[in-house]
Structure formats: structure tokens, C-alpha cells
Write a protein that holds these residues in place. Sequence first.
Motif, short mmCIF file in Angstrom:
data_model
loop_
_atom_site.label_atom_id
_atom_site.label_comp_id
_atom_site.label_asym_id
_atom_site.label_seq_id
_atom_site.Cartn_x
_atom_site.Cartn_y
_atom_site.Cartn_z
N LEU A 105 -41.62 12.76 27.70
CA LEU A 105 -41.18 11.67 26.47
C LEU A 105 -40.15 10.87 26.96
CD1 LEU A 105 -42.20 10.21 23.64
CD2 LEU A 105 -40.95 11.68 22.33
N VAL A 106 -40.43 9.46 27.08
CA VAL A 106 -38.96 9.08 27.27
C VAL A 106 -38.19 8.18 26.47
CG1 VAL A 106 -37.79 7.38 29.28
CG2 VAL A 106 -39.37 9.52 30.08
N GLU A 107 -37.45 7.69 25.55
CA GLU A 107 -36.58 6.66 25.37
C GLU A 107 -36.06 5.65 25.84
OE1 GLU A 107 -34.65 6.39 20.98
OE2 GLU A 107 -33.63 7.43 22.04
N MET A 108 -36.99 4.40 26.25
CA MET A 108 -35.83 3.31 26.79
C MET A 108 -34.90 3.10 26.48
SD MET A 108 -37.46 3.12 29.49
CE MET A 108 -38.11 1.49 29.92
N VAL A 137 -42.78 2.36 21.89
CA VAL A 137 -43.08 0.96 22.44
C VAL A 137 -42.74 -0.23 21.79
CG1 VAL A 137 -44.17 -0.09 23.83
CG2 VAL A 137 -43.83 2.20 24.32
N ASP A 138 -43.89 0.37 19.87
CA ASP A 138 -43.23 -0.71 19.32
C ASP A 138 -41.88 -1.48 18.90
OD1 ASP A 138 -43.29 1.20 16.93
OD2 ASP A 138 -44.32 1.60 18.30
N ARG A 139 -40.99 -0.03 19.27
CA ARG A 139 -39.58 -0.92 18.88
C ARG A 139 -39.02 -1.78 20.27
NH1 ARG A 139 -36.31 4.62 16.61
NH2 ARG A 139 -34.49 2.69 16.16
N THR A 171 -45.61 -5.70 12.80
CA THR A 171 -45.90 -4.92 14.55
C THR A 171 -46.96 -4.36 14.79
OG1 THR A 171 -45.75 -2.58 13.74
CG2 THR A 171 -42.96 -4.55 14.49
N ARG A 172 -47.86 -4.27 13.34
CA ARG A 172 -49.45 -4.16 13.63
C ARG A 172 -50.24 -4.74 14.40
NH1 ARG A 172 -51.76 -4.25 8.30
NH2 ARG A 172 -50.69 -2.77 7.66
N ARG A 173 -50.42 -6.16 14.76
CA ARG A 173 -51.17 -7.64 15.23
C ARG A 173 -50.77 -7.30 16.81
NH1 ARG A 173 -50.18 -11.42 17.92
NH2 ARG A 173 -48.19 -11.96 16.43
N LYS A 174 -49.28 -6.79 17.39
CA LYS A 174 -49.27 -6.14 18.47
C LYS A 174 -49.42 -5.28 19.18
CE LYS A 174 -45.33 -9.63 18.45
NZ LYS A 174 -43.64 -9.31 18.78
N VAL A 175 -49.41 -4.09 18.44
CA VAL A 175 -49.78 -2.66 18.21
C VAL A 175 -51.11 -2.57 18.21
CG1 VAL A 175 -49.46 -0.32 17.97
CG2 VAL A 175 -47.98 -1.72 17.65
N MET A 176 -52.00 -3.39 17.71
CA MET A 176 -53.45 -3.11 18.64
C MET A 176 -54.27 -3.83 19.50
SD MET A 176 -54.79 -1.09 16.39
CE MET A 176 -56.05 -2.00 16.53
#
Length: 235
Positions: A105-108, A137-139, A171-176
Motif C-alpha cells: 500500500l503506497v501513499e502518494m 486515490v479519491d484524495r 467524490t462519489r461520482r468520480k469514484v464510481m
Amino acid sequence: MIDLHTHILPEIDDGSRSVEMSLKLLQMEQKQKAGTVVFTPHFYPWRDQPDHFFEKREHAWARLQAELPQERPRLHRGAEFAWFDGISHTREVLDFRITGTDLLLVEMPFVKWTNHTVDEVLRLNETPHLQVVLAHVDRYFKLSSKELLERLMDEGVIFQFNAEAFLSWNTRRKVMKLVREMDGFFLGSDCHNLTSRPPRIGEAMKVLQEKGGREAVHKLSETEDYFFGEAIDNG
């Protein structure tokens, strides 16, 4: 259901402040039907030494393990490994994989991504016996471009989305949209405490079922089964 990203181990980072809190967080996870929980405390390579990190992690694990009830989720240990320039040339990252798996698990970085940032991740993902999973990734939607995200997906990097991303209309729309475009992904609560950042993975799963249907759930379950189907429980 697997919670791939948590800060439940006691007194090791900015997550759980005590064994008692950790036990309550695990109870919450179980009530939300999380069958597997992965402990991923922060590791910052510019600040921490691997040996010291693993010593702290094992000490925290031993303290928690001594109080664990018989009825609980399956448990694995890993880390949230912070990206740094040169990560692709660091063999020690293999030691930070989630136990029983090849997952790292990598934190960018929380700065604007460049082609170099992504190149480092892709080179790291070519390491034998290692599969990169990008944390929350959503962040990063404001820090990355659609082209860079698509490049990462196309070249085999797996995305992990936080539960909160499915519970916020912002954020839901972009994630979906990403979920529909990718072959597989992971969910994580990124929980830190009982109040401001509790585990809400069960709520996120309901939204995923409602908005994404069988196809989205199938992608998630296939990813989980592929990497954890034969993984050894560390409980």
C-alpha cells in the motif's frame, strides 16, 4: 469484505490511542461485516528506519493480540508506505508488503503529480513478487490528471478507495466512474479513531451496491479473492 487500509494498531501512528480503542474499532469493523482487516500504520522513509518501524509494529501487535477476543475478523499486518523519489530502487519495500500477499500500500505525495511521480510507481510495480496498491486515490483528484490515472490503471496498478469517498456526493461520482473503467479495486476505511474517523466500510459497501450494482461488487470481490483467497491469517 476486506478493509485494506486502517490505523487500528495502538499507539504507533496518528491512529488508535490505546488497546481499548483498537478493540472497539475491531468490534465496529465486525458489525459492518468486515471479514478481514489489514493494519497499515504510516511509514515515512525520510523520517523512520525500517527496523524501528517493524519493532514498533510488532510491539503494538503483541499488545493487541493479547486482548483479542476469539470472535473477530481475520487480521493482517502491512504499512501505508509514503512515496519518495527513488522508491522504485529500494528493495526494502518488499518487507512492507501485507502479510501473506504481494500487496504494497503506497501513499502518494500530496503535491501535483508529474510523469516522473507516476514513472516511479510503475517501475516499482515491475518489482517481482510485488503489487502496488495506491492508497485513497479519491484524495488525489485535484493533484492528478485523468491521463495519469488512466496510465496507472492501464499498466496494472490497483487503486484503493476510502469509504468516505462513496458517502460524499462531492467524490462519489468520480469514484464510481473510475470503478466502472477499471478491472478491480480495493476498499479501505482509513479509520483512525471512534469519532471523527471511524470505520464506515459497511456504509460504503451499501452505496457501491446501489450505485454500481453487481458488476462493481463483482470487481471488488474478485480482487479480494485473488489476493487474499489463500493468504494466511495472522490472528
